[in-house]
Each structure stands twice: as C-alpha cells, then as structure tokens.
Design an enzyme around this catalytic site. Sequence first.
Site, mmCIF file in Angstrom:
data_model
loop_
_atom_site.group_PDB
_atom_site.id
_atom_site.type_symbol
_atom_site.label_atom_id
_atom_site.label_comp_id
_atom_site.label_asym_id
_atom_site.label_seq_id
_atom_site.Cartn_x
_atom_site.Cartn_y
_atom_site.Cartn_z
ATOM 1 N N ARG A 71 40.265 39.534 45.713
ATOM 2 C CA ARG A 71 38.811 39.390 45.627
ATOM 3 C C ARG A 71 38.572 37.945 45.204
ATOM 4 O O ARG A 71 38.868 37.563 44.081
ATOM 5 C CB ARG A 71 38.212 40.369 44.612
ATOM 6 C CG ARG A 71 36.697 40.572 44.851
ATOM 7 C CD ARG A 71 35.770 40.102 43.771
ATOM 8 N NE ARG A 71 35.980 40.627 42.465
ATOM 9 C CZ ARG A 71 35.188 41.545 41.864
ATOM 10 N NH1 ARG A 71 34.165 42.068 42.481
ATOM 11 N NH2 ARG A 71 35.442 41.923 40.627
ATOM 12 N N ASP A 85 46.319 31.374 52.286
ATOM 13 C CA ASP A 85 47.482 30.487 52.328
ATOM 14 C C ASP A 85 48.574 30.960 51.381
ATOM 15 O O ASP A 85 49.766 30.805 51.651
ATOM 16 C CB ASP A 85 47.085 29.058 51.960
ATOM 17 C CG ASP A 85 46.275 28.359 53.035
ATOM 18 O OD1 ASP A 85 46.180 28.905 54.155
ATOM 19 O OD2 ASP A 85 45.732 27.274 52.755
ATOM 20 N N GLU A 146 26.865 44.987 47.050
ATOM 21 C CA GLU A 146 26.665 45.174 45.614
ATOM 22 C C GLU A 146 25.308 44.680 45.120
ATOM 23 O O GLU A 146 25.019 44.723 43.933
ATOM 24 C CB GLU A 146 27.771 44.450 44.840
ATOM 25 C CG GLU A 146 27.917 42.985 45.200
ATOM 26 C CD GLU A 146 29.083 42.306 44.512
ATOM 27 O OE1 GLU A 146 29.580 42.835 43.506
ATOM 28 O OE2 GLU A 146 29.489 41.220 44.976
ATOM 29 N N ASP A 172 27.587 46.665 40.000
ATOM 30 C CA ASP A 172 26.461 45.809 40.373
ATOM 31 C C ASP A 172 25.463 46.547 41.242
ATOM 32 O O ASP A 172 24.254 46.315 41.141
ATOM 33 C CB ASP A 172 26.966 44.562 41.096
ATOM 34 C CG ASP A 172 27.502 43.510 40.136
ATOM 35 O OD1 ASP A 172 26.920 43.348 39.050
ATOM 36 O OD2 ASP A 172 28.502 42.858 40.461
#
Length: 252
Positions: A71, A85, A146, A172
């Site tokens: 996240r 990456d 959210e 949220d």
Amino acid sequence: MNNFASRLRARESLVGYWVVLDSPPSTERIASVGYDYVVLDGQHGLLSTRGILDGLLAIDAAAGSTVGLVRVEANNATPIGRALDAGATGVIVPLIDTAEDAAYAVRAAKYPPSGIRSFGPTRAGQRIGPVPAESDATTVVLAMIETASALANVEAICATPGLDGIYVGPSDLCLAIGGKFPGDPDVAEPFEAAIKRIAQAAAAAGVAAGIHTNDGPSAKRRLSEGYSYATVSSDIDHLHQVAADHLGVVRG
C-alpha cells in the site's frame, strides 16, 4: 512465475494479511503460513523504503506461493514505481476519489506506451524478467475506495481501463459516510449498503473487489458477500491481542 495477477483478475477467492511493522523475521514467518498475499503498509505503517524492500525480501524468503503487495503512501508515480522496482507484485493506491485518479495510478504502474513508469526494475527484474510487457502483465493495480467521493464515483472508478481491482478501507469509509469513529454502530446500515454497492460495482465492471477486515470470521463473511479477496487484521493488532489474552489468563 507467480500467477497471482491472473488469479486476482479471474476473481478467485484470495486471503491476505497486513503488515505495518518493520520486522522482516516476523514478516517472513507470516508469509510462511500460507496467505495468498501479504500487504506491506507504506502509508500508515512503520516502514521506510528500505523497510518495504526488506519486507518483500522476507516474503520471498518464505519460499511459498505468498506474494508481496505494497500500500503506497500516495497516488504518485515515485512511490508506486519504487514499490514495483523493489519487487512488489502489486500496489494498493490510497485516496482515489475519481476515475481520473484511478487512471493516473494505472499509468504510474505501467510502462510506456500504456503508462509512464520509468524503466529501472532493479530487484523486480530478477523476479519477473526485464521485459516491460511481462511486468505489466504480472503486476496488479488496486484502487482504494475509502472516501465519500470514491463511493459516489465507484462505478466509474471500477470501469477504469487497466485497473485490476478496488480495495475498501473500512475505517475511512465509515468516517466518510458520517461515522464518528471507525465501526460506529450508528451508521451500520448505510455502511453495509456502501459495502454492497462497492462489491456490485466491481462485479459489473469485471474487476476484483477486496476489503480489509478485523478477523478471520469477518473476512470469510465478506468473501461470501461478493468480495473476491479479503485481508485479515495486521501484525501489530494481533501482537497486542495475543499478548493481552495471555496476560488475562495468567491474572485471571
């Protein structure tokens, strides 16, 4: 090559775990349990860029089929690119309010010509090969739902080309619909209606719908309600819970 991306896109039932602590040995132990994915929280977790790298190394060191997702801290090409990456199989992007936000997240995670990701796969190149098309095919982009705006625009967000799925942030989302605190029982009915609407929007668009939950029974319930993947609690919450439970037993 891990087939997580194809499984998620096929909306198979997947179960994951959430990590906020910068503790590679415990992350490795969690990854060895058998979850389909482990998410490293780069937004609210206690993980630096190095911590995310170490967490992804720990997940891979568990030598199972569990993959690492991140996240990211924001809908920005830099943290999205860094996570991929470093070897993440996918990114969960927070605070997506519109289809335009979701489209940017997709572009940030994909190489040209379909995206704007700068080429420099670093560790990822050792895992899935350095060919951009292979990377795009085997990594996933998930948009968080959210906010009040995200809920209002959820159908358009889910229809964003290249988006693999959405992920509900229930804390949220509860606040966004008027809750005084996460889990506020006064908004339980509209919250459940929102949860249902999000799952239906994802199903209509043919993308995966995921959600964070507090425990195994809750995850199982959401999977039975139309969600195709669900995350169970987090390392720090379980550490606190188990420690408190044992102390309670000892002290009676």
